[in-house]
Enzyme design. Structure first.
Site, mmCIF file in Angstrom:
data_model
loop_
_atom_site.group_PDB
_atom_site.id
_atom_site.type_symbol
_atom_site.label_atom_id
_atom_site.label_comp_id
_atom_site.label_asym_id
_atom_site.label_seq_id
_atom_site.Cartn_x
_atom_site.Cartn_y
_atom_site.Cartn_z
ATOM 1 N N CYS A 145 5.489 5.774 0.619
ATOM 2 C CA CYS A 145 5.386 7.223 0.828
ATOM 3 C C CYS A 145 5.475 7.966 -0.498
ATOM 4 C CB CYS A 145 6.498 7.673 1.776
ATOM 5 S SG CYS A 145 6.570 9.454 1.990
ATOM 6 N N CYS A 148 7.485 11.239 -0.384
ATOM 7 C CA CYS A 148 8.943 11.027 -0.309
ATOM 8 C C CYS A 148 9.503 10.626 -1.675
ATOM 9 C CB CYS A 148 9.289 9.912 0.664
ATOM 10 S SG CYS A 148 8.447 9.968 2.232
ATOM 11 N N ASP A 149 8.791 9.767 -2.394
ATOM 12 C CA ASP A 149 9.407 9.093 -3.540
ATOM 13 C C ASP A 149 8.808 9.399 -4.913
ATOM 14 O OD1 ASP A 149 11.167 7.860 -1.790
ATOM 15 O OD2 ASP A 149 9.834 6.164 -1.435
#
Ligand code: NAP
Length: 322
Positions: A145, A148-149
């Protein structure tokens, strides 16, 4: 069926008109259409609304979408719309299903829910590489992701495995953070849409490693190196983390696998995808399927939403005895 002014209280002993499993685009569209048809509707989601699109930084191809719209923003509007038309929602993990008979039972970790119809919209999850070291290093350099990261890799080097829309779009997103992004693809040509490819090739931070796959990820607590194999020559190269960083990122976007383990033996499937007819009907009366869990030719937000709408209208007709 319930009147328009139905009060939003969930009564678990009750029998819903329809239970929708999954709150991704398919499930939320089903919720919207079922709600508008005044079906007493319950959506069961195990974790977080949105399914895979919550990990998509930009949705470029949803008709009428606003430029630069992110997955989470689109899904929020979809969820609000379903809610507006009265679809109720609980967060629970479905562990078993009893789909035969007139009243279907959906057994969750928290409760058991009953309905006259069930719409299966469990979606899919990212396909792992399946190489040594991958599982151990998830969240320690390995990610599925970018939204997300990506921020963890500010001014670092990252690699993206895959050559489809997801891989290339997310690689582009990663260039907002990382100093260098290298796409590792198993062929010498991307699968991604041409419009996405053009942007990627024009981006100076983007690099490409063709005919290659990652065969091992290594690191003690943090990703420190990886082995990349050239599939044409068979040659393996170990890529080490830059000394100044000590680590790097590997983002994996090599497709998705359907979330259908629970449906084994309950509905007809092929290669783990649910078989339906054009009306989203499975082989079990009153049970429909929508979205990425289905065997179909195009898995997109727009086709998931269309499936959801059809499934809900068919559930309505089933209940009405049409
Ligand atoms: P995808 O289109 O199935 O692409 C998967 C990529 O991973 C392909 O390049 C494939 O290589 C590669 N791959 C698959 N298995 C592999 C393996 N075991 N080892 C190495 N490489 C492997 O998946 P996706 O990119 O996630 O897209 C899924 C669907 O969502 C598509 O329909 C896509 O169009 C859509 N989508 C659209 C957007 C958008 O338009 N904004 C964004 C994301 C996704 P090959 O090319 O060699 O098969």
């Amino acid at each position: 069926m319930r009147p328009a002014q139905y009060k939003k209280v969930i009564v678990l002993e009750k029998i819903f008109d329809t239970i929708i499993i999954g709150a991704g685009p398919a499930g939320l569209a089903a919720g919207l259409y079922a709600g508008r048809s005044r079906l007493d509707t319950l959506i069961i989601e195990k974790q977080k609304d949105g399914g895979q699109i919550v990990i998509t930084a930009e949705i470029e191809n949803y008709p009428g979408g606003t430029e630069g719209e992110s997955g989470p923003s689109l899904i929020k509007r979809m969820a609000n719309q379903a809610d507006h038309f009265g679809a109720q929602k609980v967060y629970d993990t479905v562990v078993d299903l009893e789909l035969e008979g007139d009243i279907k039972k959906v057994i969750g970790k928290k409760d058991t829910y009953q309905a006259k119809t069930v719409i299966l919209a469990p979606g899919a999850h990212p396909r792992p590489i399946g190489c040594p070291g991958e599982q151990e290093l998830v969240g320690k350099g390995v990610s599925y992701c970018a939204t997300c990261d990506a921020a963890f890799f500010e001014d670092m080097e990252v690699y993206v495995m895959g050559g489809g829309d997801s891989a290339v779009e997310e690689a582009m997103y990663l260039t907002n953070y990382a100093r260098k992004v290298t796409v590792i693809h198993r062929r010498n040509e991307l699968r991604a849409a041409k419009s996405i490819q053009e942007k990627a090739f024009a981006n100076p931070k983007m690099h490409f490693m063709w005919d290659s796959v990652i065969t091992e990820l290594k690191g003690d607590g943090l990703l420190q190196s990886m082995v990349v194999k050239n599939v044409k020559t068979g040659e393996e190269t170990e890529i080490m983390a830059p000394e100044e960083d000590g680590t790097f990122g590997v983002f994996v976007f090599i497709g998705f696998l359907p979330e259908t383990a629970l449906l084994e033996g309950k509905v007809n499937m092929e290669h783990n995808y649910v078989l339906t007819d054009d009306d989203m009907k499975t082989n079990v009366p009153g049970v429909f399927a929508a979205g990425d869990c289905r065997k179909k030719s195009l898995r997109q937000v727009v086709t998931a939403a269309a499936d959801g709408a059809i499934a809900a209208m068919q559930a309505y007709k089933y209940i009405e005895g049409v």
